[in-house]
Design a protein around this motif. Structure first.
Motif, mmCIF file in Angstrom:
data_model
loop_
_atom_site.group_PDB
_atom_site.id
_atom_site.type_symbol
_atom_site.label_atom_id
_atom_site.label_comp_id
_atom_site.label_asym_id
_atom_site.label_seq_id
_atom_site.Cartn_x
_atom_site.Cartn_y
_atom_site.Cartn_z
ATOM 1 N N PRO A 155 0.808 -1.224 0.000
ATOM 2 C CA PRO A 155 0.000 0.000 0.000
ATOM 3 C C PRO A 155 0.836 1.266 0.000
ATOM 4 O O PRO A 155 0.413 2.284 -0.548
ATOM 5 C CB PRO A 155 -0.825 -0.124 1.293
ATOM 6 N N ALA A 156 2.022 1.236 0.588
ATOM 7 C CA ALA A 156 2.855 2.433 0.659
ATOM 8 C C ALA A 156 3.308 2.890 -0.722
ATOM 9 O O ALA A 156 3.707 4.044 -0.894
ATOM 10 C CB ALA A 156 4.064 2.177 1.552
ATOM 11 N N ALA A 157 3.270 2.004 -1.710
ATOM 12 C CA ALA A 157 3.722 2.352 -3.059
ATOM 13 C C ALA A 157 2.570 2.662 -4.007
ATOM 14 O O ALA A 157 2.787 2.847 -5.199
ATOM 15 C CB ALA A 157 4.566 1.206 -3.631
ATOM 16 N N TRP A 158 1.357 2.730 -3.487
ATOM 17 C CA TRP A 158 0.205 2.968 -4.351
ATOM 18 C C TRP A 158 0.057 4.424 -4.745
ATOM 19 O O TRP A 158 -0.711 4.748 -5.630
ATOM 20 C CB TRP A 158 -1.080 2.505 -3.677
ATOM 21 N N TRP A 159 0.732 5.328 -4.026
ATOM 22 C CA TRP A 159 0.664 6.737 -4.406
ATOM 23 C C TRP A 159 2.043 7.365 -4.428
ATOM 24 O O TRP A 159 3.006 6.815 -3.901
ATOM 25 C CB TRP A 159 -0.284 7.518 -3.502
ATOM 26 N N ARG A 160 2.124 8.533 -5.046
ATOM 27 C CA ARG A 160 3.416 9.155 -5.283
ATOM 28 C C ARG A 160 3.292 10.667 -5.190
ATOM 29 O O ARG A 160 2.256 11.233 -5.554
ATOM 30 C CB ARG A 160 3.915 8.744 -6.670
ATOM 31 N N ILE A 161 4.336 11.315 -4.727
ATOM 32 C CA ILE A 161 4.389 12.770 -4.738
ATOM 33 C C ILE A 161 4.802 13.195 -6.141
ATOM 34 O O ILE A 161 5.889 12.843 -6.613
ATOM 35 C CB ILE A 161 5.387 13.286 -3.695
#
Length: 346
Positions: A135-141
């Protein structure tokens, strides 16, 4: 690096998941006449609510939602819809305001970051494809993601004037509200409005889930974050405001679509009613167990990325923490104007 929102909230899905471009039909306004903000018309586009006592919170679907308690709110006006791109653009045109996502992070507040790491950016969901089950890699800055460019450079809000504005930080929402002589709702005011007179109901429309044949909110249908079937007509993206039935108070999209800021500082459970009635918890009381050193504000209502299998926060009692210095592509807001109580007769 800008602090991420808590896991489990979800963010805007990129075109890799097929959700960013759905043609003109998905971009059409669902309400024929949307009122644009005007400081000279303090209650334009708002609904007046008579306050009262209600049961705030729930027997927790998530541990931070309860225990429920009786809370009183006063009379107030609240925006009938989430603040739209067109409304926020009018504010920016009138004031020259620059949002937090459009500014570099201040060096004094983030001394350990390089100039590159502090450049303007915001949080965008990138899906589960390459990230797998992490889950930590599902979004990005994404540098360059902001309210005018919701998915990052190359995207725009052209043709989406009636969509809710996103990538709005708490400070940005507060600045817009103050321009109109308003405020952000307290958590109690927001939840009272969201319930639409259905005290203690599970959803804004009652206790039963929305029927598939008549969607009642813009949420994720399917297994998050793999695929959204789009049965509600808006696949993995926000909907123009007002595309779903209003609640009992005549408010649109009060759950689902985008999360909404409140004025209250976040704690993992409801604070005593006496504290809520005195204006809510203080910054010193704020605590997110996942990031205990970073004060956060309460966001309410869930978003188009809330799925029953993962988030399930498109309910009036649901709540989550939002970092005060950043927004995301599924976070917007609406404003309130409180009505002073009439003086008691002597």
């Amino acid at each position: 690096m800008r602090p991420p929102l808590a896991l489990g909230l979800g963010l805007t899905v990129l075109s890799a998941l097929g959700g960013c471009e759905q043609g003109v039909e998905a971009q059409k306004a669902c309400l024929a006449d949307l009122t644009l903000p005007d400081p000279a018309e303090p209650t334009a586009g708002m609904v007046r609510l008579t306050g009262g006592v209600f049961a705030m919170g729930a027997s927790a679907e998530h541990p931070e939602e309860g225990p429920p308690r009786q809370v009183r709110v006063g009379d107030f006006w609240i925006d009938q819809t989430e603040v739209t791109n067109a409304a926020f653009a009018r504010f920016v045109d009138a004031t020259g305001y620059v949002t937090q996502a459009e500014r570099p992070l201040p060096e004094a507040a983030y001394p350990g970051l390089s100039t590159e790491e502090r450049r303007p950016a915001s949080l965008v969901f990138v899906g589960a494809g390459a990230a797998g089950g992490n889950p930590a890699a599902w979004w990005r800055i994404i540098p360059g993601a902001d309210w005018r460019h919701p998915e990052g450079p190359g995207s725009s809000i052209a043709g989406k004037e009636s969509w809710p504005v996103v990538h709005i930080g708490w400070e940005d929402a507060q600045a817009y509200a103050q321009w109109l002589g308003r405020d952000l709702p307290t958590e109690a005011e927001w939840e009272y409005a969201a319930r639409g007179g259905l005290d203690s109901a599970r959803y804004a429309w009652g206790d039963d889930p929305a029927p598939k044949t008549q969607p009642l909110a813009n949420t994720w249908q399917g297994v998050f974050p793999v695929a959204d079937s789009g049965e509600d007509g808006h696949k993995a993206q926000p909907a123009p405001v007002g595309c779903f039935p209003a609640n009992g108070h005549g408010l649109y999209d009060i759950t689902g679509n985008v999360w909404e800021w409140t004025s209250d500082w976040y704690r993992p459970g409801l604070v005593p009613a006496s504290v809520l009635e005195q204006g809510g918890p203080s910054r010193a009381m704020s605590r997110d167990p996942d990031e205990p050193g970073q004060p956060k504000h309460v966001i309410k209502g869930g978003s188009f990325l809330c799925a029953d299998n993962f988030c399930f926060r498109y309910r009036p009692a649901a709540r989550a923490p939002g970092p005060h210095d950043s927004g995301a592509s599924h976070v917007g807001f609406r404003t309130v104007l409180r009505i002073p109580a009439a003086p008691e007769a002597s």
